[in-house]
Design an enzyme around this catalytic site. Sequence first.
Site, PDB file in Angstrom:
ATOM      1  N   GLY A   7       9.292 -20.478 -16.898  1.00 44.41           N
ATOM      2  CA  GLY A   7       9.802 -19.667 -18.006  1.00 44.41           C
ATOM      3  C   GLY A   7       8.724 -18.836 -18.655  1.00 44.41           C
ATOM      4  N   VAL A  53      14.983 -23.117 -12.918  1.00 43.41           N
ATOM      5  CA  VAL A  53      14.827 -24.575 -12.971  1.00 43.41           C
ATOM      6  C   VAL A  53      16.161 -25.310 -12.857  1.00 43.41           C
ATOM      7  CG1 VAL A  53      12.717 -24.341 -14.339  1.00 43.41           C
ATOM      8  CG2 VAL A  53      14.905 -24.764 -15.503  1.00 43.41           C
ATOM      9  N   TYR A 150      13.904 -31.168 -41.728  1.00 46.30           N
ATOM     10  CA  TYR A 150      15.012 -32.135 -41.751  1.00 46.30           C
ATOM     11  C   TYR A 150      16.379 -31.452 -41.602  1.00 46.30           C
ATOM     12  CZ  TYR A 150      18.039 -35.887 -43.554  1.00 46.30           C
ATOM     13  OH  TYR A 150      19.022 -36.835 -43.722  1.00 46.30           O
TER      14      TYR A 150
END
Length: 233
Positions: A7, A53, A150
Amino acid sequence: MIALITGASRGIGYETARGLLARDVEVIIGARDETKGRKAAADLGAGFVPLDVTSPESVAAAAAQITSEHGALDILVNNAGILRLEHNMVPSQSPLDDLKDTFETNVFGLVAVTNAMLPLLRASAAARIVNLSSELGSMTRMSDPADPNYGFNLLAYNASKAAVNMITISYAKELADTSVKVNAVNPGYCATELHGLPGPRTAAEGAAIAIALALDPDAPTGAHLEDAGAVPW
């Protein structure tokens, strides 16, 4: 030294290629889009191999090409990955297809490439596998309400990077008695085309930890690292 970066036609992979080339490493850019991949390789002065991939045939062909042209591989940087900004980060609204597609590239693709390249890496005197993970894959950080990330509750992406961490540990254990060291890295929140959002770090800054681990003769194995040191699992 010879390195394969998956990539690598843009973003952190491209900057990793640039950084390794600057340190006299022979770099092979792997990219699914052959036009973009060949252009990136030409711009940098790197080699190129077509590499999707998610395609077993493409992975096998890439391994065969590198075997024929080089016979060994010193560095594998598993950089290829995708991120879907899923439904305002509500896990219960995340389509299963997003989860499948993300794991197909970020997890299954990483394992497929690693397995295909292992014979070449074993032929190196001191091989390095560097897996691009993320702080969003840290269960310690993502379960802490005080952590600044978070709120990034991206089910598919976060879970895929947590899986990359466990994959890293698993391969490090298998290869503990060999010359191959396996680590995961957190590039941080970078401004790249992966998500199309502005981040506080550049792609070159994100690539620095991957470059450092790929070249460190005293690198650990089975670790998750960022610029500041260890990332909690």
